[in-house]
Design an enzyme around this catalytic site. Structure first.
Site, mmCIF file in Angstrom:
data_model
loop_
_atom_site.group_PDB
_atom_site.id
_atom_site.type_symbol
_atom_site.label_atom_id
_atom_site.label_comp_id
_atom_site.label_asym_id
_atom_site.label_seq_id
_atom_site.Cartn_x
_atom_site.Cartn_y
_atom_site.Cartn_z
ATOM 1 N N LYS A 114 0.822 -1.212 0.000
ATOM 2 C CA LYS A 114 0.000 0.000 0.000
ATOM 3 C C LYS A 114 0.853 1.257 0.000
ATOM 4 O O LYS A 114 0.540 2.229 -0.678
ATOM 5 C CB LYS A 114 -0.947 0.006 1.198
ATOM 6 N N LYS A 197 -5.798 -10.745 -6.026
ATOM 7 C CA LYS A 197 -6.986 -10.937 -5.179
ATOM 8 C C LYS A 197 -8.057 -9.881 -5.462
ATOM 9 O O LYS A 197 -7.731 -8.748 -5.840
ATOM 10 C CB LYS A 197 -6.596 -10.931 -3.700
ATOM 11 N N LYS A 200 -11.130 -4.264 -2.370
ATOM 12 C CA LYS A 200 -11.932 -3.039 -2.314
ATOM 13 C C LYS A 200 -11.210 -1.886 -2.989
ATOM 14 O O LYS A 200 -11.825 -0.934 -3.423
ATOM 15 C CB LYS A 200 -12.164 -2.632 -0.847
HETATM 16 P P1 TYM Z 1 -10.501 -6.405 5.229
HETATM 17 O O1 TYM Z 1 -11.554 -5.428 5.622
HETATM 18 O O2 TYM Z 1 -9.561 -6.022 4.147
HETATM 19 O O3 TYM Z 1 -11.175 -7.769 4.784
HETATM 20 C C1 TYM Z 1 -12.124 -8.425 5.598
HETATM 21 C C2 TYM Z 1 -11.938 -9.921 5.476
HETATM 22 O O4 TYM Z 1 -12.089 -10.334 4.106
HETATM 23 C C3 TYM Z 1 -10.965 -11.146 3.732
HETATM 24 N N1 TYM Z 1 -10.705 -10.927 2.297
HETATM 25 C C4 TYM Z 1 -10.668 -11.907 1.380
HETATM 26 N N2 TYM Z 1 -10.857 -13.237 1.474
HETATM 27 C C5 TYM Z 1 -10.770 -13.965 0.327
HETATM 28 N N3 TYM Z 1 -10.519 -13.412 -0.893
HETATM 29 C C6 TYM Z 1 -10.306 -12.089 -1.035
HETATM 30 N N4 TYM Z 1 -10.081 -11.567 -2.224
HETATM 31 C C7 TYM Z 1 -10.384 -11.272 0.149
HETATM 32 N N5 TYM Z 1 -10.251 -9.938 0.370
HETATM 33 C C8 TYM Z 1 -10.446 -9.751 1.687
HETATM 34 C C9 TYM Z 1 -9.823 -10.641 4.602
HETATM 35 O O5 TYM Z 1 -8.809 -11.603 4.699
HETATM 36 C C10 TYM Z 1 -10.536 -10.379 5.907
HETATM 37 O O6 TYM Z 1 -10.655 -11.568 6.660
HETATM 38 N N6 TYM Z 1 -6.990 -6.018 8.742
HETATM 39 C C11 TYM Z 1 -8.296 -6.586 8.463
HETATM 40 C C12 TYM Z 1 -9.382 -6.134 9.432
HETATM 41 C C13 TYM Z 1 -9.049 -6.375 10.860
HETATM 42 C C14 TYM Z 1 -9.032 -7.637 11.518
HETATM 43 C C15 TYM Z 1 -8.684 -7.357 12.856
HETATM 44 C C16 TYM Z 1 -9.281 -8.942 11.081
HETATM 45 C C17 TYM Z 1 -8.715 -5.427 11.779
HETATM 46 N N7 TYM Z 1 -8.494 -6.017 12.989
HETATM 47 C C18 TYM Z 1 -8.572 -8.403 13.806
HETATM 48 C C19 TYM Z 1 -9.162 -9.981 12.032
HETATM 49 C C20 TYM Z 1 -8.809 -9.688 13.358
HETATM 50 C C21 TYM Z 1 -8.699 -6.147 7.068
HETATM 51 O O7 TYM Z 1 -8.250 -5.152 6.570
HETATM 52 O O8 TYM Z 1 -9.696 -6.887 6.512
#
Ligand code: TYM
Length: 332
Positions: A114, A197, A200
């Site tokens: 990023k 992948k 968003k």
């Molecule tokens: P975020 O908001 O980017 O994504 C949320 C969840 O979706 C999963 N994900 C995917 N899984 C499969 N294929 C994809 N293309 C794909 N894109 C996203 C992510 O792996 C995630 O599980 N840092 C985290 C949010 C967070 C968090 C936490 C998660 C903050 N604190 C504590 C677990 C525990 C994030 O940015 O997810």
């Protein structure tokens, strides 16, 4: 046997979750709430690491809550809350920042990717410290398991390292969490660029299936997804990344095995297969979208659910933070 604790979070950084978020994470959350002690939250503080419009952040946070509930996350079975409502996240986040090494934090690939895109001057310090806040999110709740997609594996590994380091320096304080990552569905790829992948923050949304989009838009995106060379419908991520990605999506939503899907489409072409996947996706998402739209009509009720969740979350978070402070030698 005591019930295992599960925690996970999702960022409110778009007007809709995409199919990757759903299949990689949210679908598991819904299953796990049946027989685990579950905490799910909307990571609105993490969303501040990129510049945000206040009205949009508010809207997206509520949209996230609506989509989670519409997907089956049940506030009666889990603790659903907003990260910013539980101040212990920031408090433990600082402790984690003091525990992590600069080099260790610099190795986080999400930060590297990023920050490379925006350049160091325009990259927030918060994006760098993001994984330490994420570690705090998890450790505060003494979570045994963290259901996430593959892209979060490195952050969970860091969390485990930090928890282990803290425990060995200051005495047993944190449960060491395990990542809960599916074999299939943990990485759903972009429909136009099927070796990357689904995200968003993709440059073009043409390859991203959004839960809140209309059936027409989503069907069109699937039907015009990138076509691989050759003609057969066969799972082969190297030779046929586009078709393999669609097969993963089909299988995760329909419950059919990859082998059965291959058999069903043995003598058929890409057009027939894409049409079938479009139908499955659209029909699967239709009730989720409709329910989310309905829930958004009563913002007060949504905010109430989130406040009630935060109250429950705070009880657990406060207990862990008090133990952490005590073990660190902070005067109580
Ligand atoms: P975020 O908001 O980017 O994504 C949320 C969840 O979706 C999963 N994900 C995917 N899984 C499969 N294929 C994809 N293309 C794909 N894109 C996203 C992510 O792996 C995630 O599980 N840092 C985290 C949010 C967070 C968090 C936490 C998660 C903050 N604190 C504590 C677990 C525990 C994030 O940015 O997810």
């Amino acid at each position: 046997m005591t019930c295992k604790r599960v925690l996970s979070g999702i960022q409110p950084t778009a007007d809709s979750f995409h199919l990757g978020n759903y299949l990689g994470a949210v679908k598991q959350w819904v299953q796990l709430q049946e027989d685990h002690d579950v905490f799910f939250f909307i990571a609105d503080l993490h969303a501040l690491t990129i510049e945000t419009d206040p009205a949009l952040l508010r809207k997206r946070s509520l949209l996230s809550a609506a989509q989670l509930i519409a997907s089956g996350v049940d506030p009666q079975k889990c603790t659903l809350f907003l990260q910013s409502h539980v101040s212990q996240h920031n408090q433990l986040g600082w402790i984690m920042e003091c525990l992590a090494g600069f080099g260790e934090a610099s190795r986080m690939t999400q930060f590297k990717d990023k920050s490379q895109k925006t350049g160091t001057d325009r990259t927030a310090v918060g994006l760098f410290t993001y994984p330490m806040l994420q570690a705090a999110d998890i450790l505060l709740y003494q979570a045994d398991r963290v259901p996430v997609g593959e892209d979060q594996r490195q952050h969970i590994e860091l969390t485990r390292d930090l928890a282990g380091r803290f425990n060995s320096r200051y005495g047993q304080t944190f449960q060491i969490p395990e990542p809960h990552i599916l074999k299939s569905g943990a990485k759903i790829n972009d429909l136009q660029d099927p070796t990357s992948k689904m995200s968003k923050s993709a440059a073009s949304m043409q390859g991203v299936i959004e839960i809140m989009d209309t059936a027409e838009i989503n069907a069109k995106k699937i039907k015009s997804s990138m076509t691989d060379a050759g003609r057969e419908i066969r799972f082969d991520q190297t030779e046929k990344p586009g078709i393999s990605n669609l097969m993963t999506i089909h299988s995760a939503l329909s419950g059919s095995s990859i082998a059965d899907i291959e058999k069903e489409f043995e003598n058929k072409g890409y057009g027939d297969f894409k049409g079938a996947v479009a139908e499955i996706v659209v029909e699967y998402l239709r009730p989720i979208r409709a329910k989310a739209v309905e829930l958004l009509e009563d913002e007060t009720a949504l905010v109430k659910i989130l406040h009630e969740g935060a109250e429950k979350a705070r009880v657990v978070a406060e207990k862990t933070l008090a133990l952490t402070y005590k073990n660190l030698g902070l005067v109580q």
